[in-house]
Design an enzyme around this catalytic site. Structure first.
Site, PDB file in Angstrom:
ATOM      1  N   TYR A 138       0.825  -1.228   0.000  1.00  0.00           N
ATOM      2  CA  TYR A 138       0.000   0.000   0.000  1.00  0.00           C
ATOM      3  C   TYR A 138       0.848   1.263   0.000  1.00  0.00           C
ATOM      4  O   TYR A 138       0.354   2.350  -0.284  1.00  0.00           O
ATOM      5  CB  TYR A 138      -0.943   0.015   1.201  1.00  0.00           C
ATOM      6  N   LYS A 193       5.752 -14.383   2.704  1.00  0.00           N
ATOM      7  CA  LYS A 193       6.240 -15.233   1.612  1.00  0.00           C
ATOM      8  C   LYS A 193       7.765 -15.140   1.632  1.00  0.00           C
ATOM      9  O   LYS A 193       8.428 -14.816   0.644  1.00  0.00           O
ATOM     10  CB  LYS A 193       5.705 -14.804   0.258  1.00  0.00           C
ATOM     11  N   ASP A 225      -0.012 -18.208   1.067  1.00  0.00           N
ATOM     12  CA  ASP A 225      -0.881 -19.160   0.348  1.00  0.00           C
ATOM     13  C   ASP A 225      -1.289 -20.296   1.277  1.00  0.00           C
ATOM     14  O   ASP A 225      -2.460 -20.646   1.406  1.00  0.00           O
ATOM     15  CB  ASP A 225      -0.201 -19.692  -0.924  1.00  0.00           C
ATOM     16  N   ASP A 249      -4.944  -7.599   4.222  1.00  0.00           N
ATOM     17  CA  ASP A 249      -6.219  -7.232   3.590  1.00  0.00           C
ATOM     18  C   ASP A 249      -6.930  -8.465   3.043  1.00  0.00           C
ATOM     19  O   ASP A 249      -8.131  -8.654   3.208  1.00  0.00           O
ATOM     20  CB  ASP A 249      -5.948  -6.240   2.457  1.00  0.00           C
ATOM     21  N   ASP A 253     -10.422 -10.895   4.937  1.00  0.00           N
ATOM     22  CA  ASP A 253     -11.741 -11.186   4.338  1.00  0.00           C
ATOM     23  C   ASP A 253     -12.019 -12.688   4.361  1.00  0.00           C
ATOM     24  O   ASP A 253     -13.147 -13.119   4.624  1.00  0.00           O
ATOM     25  CB  ASP A 253     -11.799 -10.666   2.904  1.00  0.00           C
TER      26      ASP A 253
HETATM   27  C1  IPM Z   1     -10.191  -2.849   3.991  1.00  0.00           C
HETATM   28  C2  IPM Z   1     -10.590  -2.337   2.628  1.00  0.00           C
HETATM   29  C3  IPM Z   1      -9.699  -1.146   2.314  1.00  0.00           C
HETATM   30  C4  IPM Z   1      -8.304  -1.689   2.031  1.00  0.00           C
HETATM   31  C5  IPM Z   1     -10.159  -0.283   1.157  1.00  0.00           C
HETATM   32  C6  IPM Z   1     -11.602   0.136   1.382  1.00  0.00           C
HETATM   33  C7  IPM Z   1      -9.249   0.945   1.107  1.00  0.00           C
HETATM   34  O1  IPM Z   1     -10.484  -3.379   1.690  1.00  0.00           O
HETATM   35  O2  IPM Z   1     -10.174  -2.007   4.917  1.00  0.00           O
HETATM   36  O3  IPM Z   1      -9.920  -4.052   4.125  1.00  0.00           O
HETATM   37  O4  IPM Z   1      -7.982  -2.033   0.880  1.00  0.00           O
HETATM   38  O5  IPM Z   1      -7.551  -1.762   3.013  1.00  0.00           O
HETATM   39 MG    MG Z   2     -10.118  -5.240   2.491  1.00  0.00          MG
END
Ligand code: IPM
Ligand code: MG
Length: 367
Positions: A138, A193, A225, A249, A253
């Site tokens: 990032y 990694k 992975d 990130d 999820d």
């Molecule tokens: C998160 C989201 C953010 C990221 C976006 C909305 C900037 O995916 O907070 O996980 O990529 O970090």
């Molecule tokens: Mg995210």
């Protein structure tokens, strides 16, 4: 409980609905005059109207107030010339400029929630992902190379300072927790990694250096992975996972999906002075304004905010109210009082919020 000023940025899509739900629950838990919510503009819709995704006055308020509560940001199609989304700059500017280096993502299977991993039920999945939040891949946001419509590149940045502080945050958290559900061991898993890139090998070596101060905490390693397999096959092994920004990130999820989805997954983005709390989900424009979004992720993020305020200011009442909110959410789900659509129910955002507020008002939430 002390009084606190909360910079509140509702944002885009479902952001206003879920932020307002969290404000209602926080006021119910703490009393109407304890938390002052300063409603502040920001997000992609605001950018379309004014050219500013994060107005200077909003940014200034975030620096001055005690904590930041955010709904969601981002509108599809509102993008910069390079194709990246405008709305995300609201988060990224706050993360980078307020130095919110630890993105705390609890992955916890709550009572009454069915995990797609059938072998696990309440409490069987309970770990926290600590995502480094200011560098990694990032760091290149807005700084990558685009060349003659033929070539593009972004750089992966790993610094000793950035890694040391997020690793220390992870080990300190593991010291405060009760260990992994599987064996009760206090464990930090380094996700990287290191076998392929020297940046990640450096990340791992810095985590090893920090671990020398934590001989009571087990250190463990998993390639990014491989960890996706382990998070599905043995999630109860994990206690705390520390990862570079992009990996964090992605795996957060996946972790959220194992405990009910993005609608139930909170986050706290924490630095040494400032902190921002928001659901880990996005702005979900497709369901915005229909009162069907789940407010639970933002409400649980509000609970995280109260615990952070409590820890930061030695305010045990604030922490206790945070625990009460989490317990009330658990009751509403376990007793199926009001189950949102993304968890298989039909309750509206308002109905879920009402149910949580009612439990808090009746003093039935015993953390
Ligand atoms: C998160 C989201 C953010 C990221 C976006 C909305 C900037 O995916 O907070 O996980 O990529 O970090
Ligand atoms: Mg995210």
């Amino acid at each position: 409980m002390s009084k606190y000023q909360i910079a509140t940025i509702e944002g885009d899509g479902i952001g206003p609905e879920v932020a307002q739900a969290a404000v209602r629950v926080l006021k119910e838990a703490c009393g109407a005059d304890t938390l002052h919510f300063e409603m502040l503009p920001g997000g992609a819709d605001h950018y379309v109207q004014t050219g500013q995704v994060l107005p200077d006055d909003t940014y200034a308020a975030c620096r001055q107030m005690d904590a930041i509560l955010h709904g969601a940001a981002g509108v599809p199609g509102v993008v910069y010339p390079d194709g990246t989304e405008v709305g995300n700059d609201l988060h990224l500017r706050l993360r980078f400029e307020l130095d919110l280096y630890a993105n705390v993502r609890p992955i916890k299977l709550l009572p009454g929630v069915l995990s797609p991993l059938r072998a696990f039920d309440e409490g069987g999945i309970d770990y926290v992902i600590i995502r480094e939040n200011t560098e990694g891949l990032y760091a290149s946001r807005g700084a990558g190379v685009l060349l003659r419509d033929e070539f593009a590149s972004d750089s992966l940045v790993i610094t000793r300072k950035g890694t040391e502080r997020v690793a220390r945050f992870a080990f300190d958290l593991a010291r405060r927790r009760r260990g992994a559900p599987r064996d009760g061991k206090s464990r930090v898993t380094v996700c990287d990694k290191a076998n392929i890139l020297r940046t990640y090998a450096f990340f791992r070596s810095v985590c090893d250096d920090v671990h020398r101060d934590y001989d009571d905490i087990e250190i463990d390693y998993a390639y990014a992975d491989a960890i996706t397999v382990h998070m599905l096959k043995r999630p109860d092994f994990y206690d705390v996972i520390v990862a570079e920004n992009m990996f964090g990130d992605i795996i957060s999820d996946l972790g959220a999906a194992t405990v009910g989805g993005m609608g139930i997954s909170p986050s706290g983005e924490i630095g040494d002075r400032y902190a921002l709390f928001q659901g880990a989900h996005g702005s979900a424009p497709d369901i915005a304004g229909q009162n069907v979004a789940s407010p639970i992720a933002t409400i649980l993020s509000g609970a995280m905010m109260l615990r952070w305020l409590g820890d930061t200011h030695g305010d045990t009442q604030a922490s206790r109210h945070g625990d009460r909110i989490e317990a009330a959410v658990g009751r509403v789900l376990a007793d199926r009082i009001a189950v949102p659509r993304d968890l298989g129910g039909e309750a509206t955002c308002t109905e879920v919020t009402d149910a949580i507020c009612k439990i808090l008002a009746n003093g039935e939430s015993h953390a």
